[in-house]
Design an enzyme around this catalytic site. Structure first.
Site, short mmCIF file in Angstrom:
data_model
loop_
_atom_site.label_atom_id
_atom_site.label_comp_id
_atom_site.label_asym_id
_atom_site.label_seq_id
_atom_site.Cartn_x
_atom_site.Cartn_y
_atom_site.Cartn_z
N ASP A 32 0.87 -1.16 -0.01
CA ASP A 32 0.07 0.05 0.15
C ASP A 32 0.91 1.17 -0.14
OD1 ASP A 32 -3.40 0.30 0.95
OD2 ASP A 32 -1.98 2.16 1.00
N VAL A 58 1.43 1.96 -6.33
CA VAL A 58 1.33 0.82 -7.69
C VAL A 58 1.25 1.62 -9.04
CG1 VAL A 58 -0.20 -0.80 -6.20
CG2 VAL A 58 -1.47 1.07 -7.45
N TYR A 153 -14.06 7.92 -13.07
CA TYR A 153 -13.77 6.69 -12.29
C TYR A 153 -14.11 5.36 -13.09
CZ TYR A 153 -14.26 3.38 -8.38
OH TYR A 153 -14.27 2.40 -7.66
N THR A 188 -16.52 1.04 3.05
CA THR A 188 -15.33 1.34 3.52
C THR A 188 -14.87 2.91 3.65
OG1 THR A 188 -14.49 1.68 1.10
CG2 THR A 188 -14.77 -0.49 1.90
N1 NAD Z 1 -15.96 0.98 -1.42
C1 NAD Z 1 -16.60 0.85 -2.66
O1 NAD Z 1 -17.81 1.33 -2.72
C2 NAD Z 1 -15.94 0.29 -3.76
C3 NAD Z 1 -16.91 -0.14 -4.88
C4 NAD Z 1 -16.50 -0.58 -6.26
C5 NAD Z 1 -15.09 -0.86 -5.99
N2 NAD Z 1 -14.18 -0.45 -5.09
C6 NAD Z 1 -12.84 -0.67 -5.51
O2 NAD Z 1 -12.37 -1.43 -4.43
C7 NAD Z 1 -11.01 -1.01 -4.10
C8 NAD Z 1 -10.78 -1.09 -2.81
O3 NAD Z 1 -11.31 0.09 -2.31
P1 NAD Z 1 -12.04 0.33 -0.90
O4 NAD Z 1 -13.35 0.64 -0.66
O5 NAD Z 1 -11.33 -0.76 -0.04
O6 NAD Z 1 -11.04 1.69 -0.57
P2 NAD Z 1 -10.10 2.31 0.48
O7 NAD Z 1 -9.86 3.66 0.30
O8 NAD Z 1 -10.57 1.71 1.62
O9 NAD Z 1 -8.85 1.18 0.07
C9 NAD Z 1 -7.99 1.53 -0.83
C10 NAD Z 1 -6.52 1.48 -0.69
O10 NAD Z 1 -5.74 1.61 -1.80
C11 NAD Z 1 -4.70 2.40 -1.30
N3 NAD Z 1 -4.17 2.97 -2.47
C12 NAD Z 1 -4.48 4.34 -2.86
N4 NAD Z 1 -3.62 4.62 -3.82
C13 NAD Z 1 -2.77 3.74 -3.89
C14 NAD Z 1 -1.58 3.79 -4.69
N5 NAD Z 1 -1.08 4.30 -5.74
N6 NAD Z 1 -0.63 2.62 -4.51
C15 NAD Z 1 -0.75 1.64 -3.50
N7 NAD Z 1 -2.19 1.93 -2.64
C16 NAD Z 1 -2.85 2.75 -2.77
C17 NAD Z 1 -5.02 3.35 -0.11
O11 NAD Z 1 -4.24 3.60 0.71
C18 NAD Z 1 -5.99 2.29 0.42
O12 NAD Z 1 -5.40 1.72 1.64
C19 NAD Z 1 -10.57 -0.05 -5.10
O13 NAD Z 1 -9.99 -0.31 -6.51
C20 NAD Z 1 -12.06 0.59 -5.24
O14 NAD Z 1 -12.10 1.17 -6.74
C21 NAD Z 1 -14.80 0.18 -4.07
#
Ligand code: NAD
Length: 253
Positions: A32, A58, A153, A188
């Protein structure tokens, strides 16, 4: 013991994936950009040498290579790569800045591609079509049913779904299968951070699904675990909605 690498492991869906894999006896590398959160999570879990973490952006090829170099120092075999790191910026398309678009493309599209590229030799090691290594991308229903207010997005997630399909066909014959989960709204920190921004941006979280609630991270991790299981060894190139049916039919507001 099987080994998994999880990107975005410090928060939300990635964080819960790390926890559930540890419970199931996996060796886990959590990557992360948020180093403090990784360190705190590791201390909290107390998993000893079964959990390692690396600060990694990443979207940056040098950072991804450095993280995987560290992993290569510890192992020569990865059984699963779960790419959960992601970012969202909301607003009308005309209001987005080029920097916001660059960030989402870097983290949501380039990041998974770079991670697969670095992981590939370790994923291929000792794997076969009969016993394949797994890659799971965390996409979004925003990439399947685009939503006003999160257009860019959604476009990055649609691109990620395309990568899952292409990788599936390119890598499947070499013993690495690739799938995506496409969550709806999940409770989240990402979604919690959007509350308050949404009224001015035109973006509205999907909220409760037809099943009457918002998803929890475990709802998504359940499906990730299925895709890592023996039961899913013939599932390749799928984009699996995990949204309680939200995208299945339009409901007039
Ligand atoms: N929460 C939702 O409703 C939802 C819905 C659909 C998809 N998603 C996808 O699920 C995945 C996880 O999201 P989440 O809701 O757990 O969000 P979150 O913000 O809780 O977690 C995302 C994590 O990614 C890390 N991150 C961000 N940029 C980064 C980088 N450049 N390099 C490495 N790490 C990085 C952040 O520090 C964080 O720990 C994401 O890809 C998001 O797009 C989330």
């Amino acid at each position: 013991m099987k080994t998994a690498v999880v990107t975005g492991g410090a928060s939300g869906i990635g964080r819960r994936t790390v926890e559930r894999l540890l419970t199931d006896g996996w060796q886990v590398w959590s990557l992360d950009v948020a180093g403090d959160a990784l360190a705190q999570h590791s201390t909290q879990l107390g998993a000893g040498d079964r959990l390692s973490w690396q600060v990694c952006n990443v979207g940056d090829p040098i950072s991804v290579k450095a993280a995987f170099d560290a992993i290569r120092n510890g192992t020569d075999k990865i059984d699963a790569l779960i790419c959960s790191a992601g970012v969202i910026r909301i607003g009308a398309l005309e209001d987005h800045t080029p920097d916001q678009l660059d960030l989402m493309l870097d983290v949501n599209v380039k990041g998974p591609w770079l991670s697969v590229r670095e992981a590939l030799p370790m994923l291929r090691k000792n794997s076969s079509v009969a016993d394949p290594a797994r890659v799971v991308f965390v996409g979004s229903i925003a990439g399947m049913r685009p939503k006003v207010g999160s257009g860019f997005y959604g476009a990055t997630k649609a691109a990620l779904h395309v990568l899952a399909g292409i990788f599936a066909v390119e890598l499947g014959p070499t013993g690495v299968i690739v799938n995506a989960v496409a969550p709806g709204t999940v409770n989240t920190p990402m979604v919690q951070a959007l509350v308050g921004q949404s009224s001015t941006s035109g973006y509205k979280p999907s909220g409760k699904s037809p099943l009457g609630r918002v998803a929890q991270p475990d709802d998504v991790v359940d499906v990730i675990q299925f895709l890592l299981s023996d039961a899913a060894k013939y599932v390749n190139g799928a984009v699996l909605p995990v949204d309680g049916g939200t995208r299945a039919a339009y409901v007039k507001p």
